[in-house]
Design an enzyme around this catalytic site. Sequence first.
Site: not given
Ligand code: AMP
Length: 214
Positions: A127, A14, A88, A160, A171
């Site tokens: 990553r 993404k 999400r 990360r 996840r």
């Molecule tokens: P990402 O960078 O998109 O992989 O998001 C990293 C983490 O941020 C996720 O594993 C969640 O803990 C939190 N997060 C990001 N976007 C959301 C969302 N829309 N709803 C809930 N948690 C989120």
Amino acid sequence: MKAIILLGPPGSGKGSVAEVLTDDGYIHISTGELLRQQIRQGTEIGKKAASLMDQGVFVPDEMVVGMIRDVLENATPDQCFLFDGFPRTRIQAEKFDELIHQMNVDLTAVILLNCPDQVIVDRLGGRRTCPTCGAVYHLTHVPPQKEGLCDQDGATLVARPDDAPETVQARLDVYAKQTEPLIGFYQEKGLIRPVNSALPIDEVRANVLLELAK
Ligand code: AMP
């Protein structure tokens, strides 16, 4: 105002797709990146989000919906948003529907990035990100010019915490349970545009643009 959504499991590309689409005028809104900014700034939201994110579980719906509301309230009518990692959950998707209705936002497509779990595990395992500016690299696929250092600001790159193998599995499980059902939600609205994101990024980008032009 216009919007598209990038939907797909963690590591499905993404962020990479969003990066190239910003060249086409889209404004990239990643809720994960917004939350990491809050953590870096030491805000109340950041403090609440940090341990949940490290475990690979979602932060509360109202927290991310509030952040998206702020983005839309500060936008101008000519802007075109690309939402990455939002919505999400079913509740987020329903709240988002209400928001875009109230604010006259035209949701034109939901790009669904399909990617096998094995490719995801490899991508996230390699990553590396910049703790200062958020730039993203991969040990073998997208290495920085100087090993271990960010090309933009020279900071030491880190993995990360939520990219640790056991957290990646958590996840993927959370995605399957809470986010995958959104495919049906947006299919009913005729918005889903599937793209194979296991291909090289240039091909994925070209296919995304083809889907958006349909
Ligand atoms: P990402 O960078 O998109 O992989 O998001 C990293 C983490 O941020 C996720 O594993 C969640 O803990 C939190 N997060 C990001 N976007 C959301 C969302 N829309 N709803 C809930 N948690 C989120």
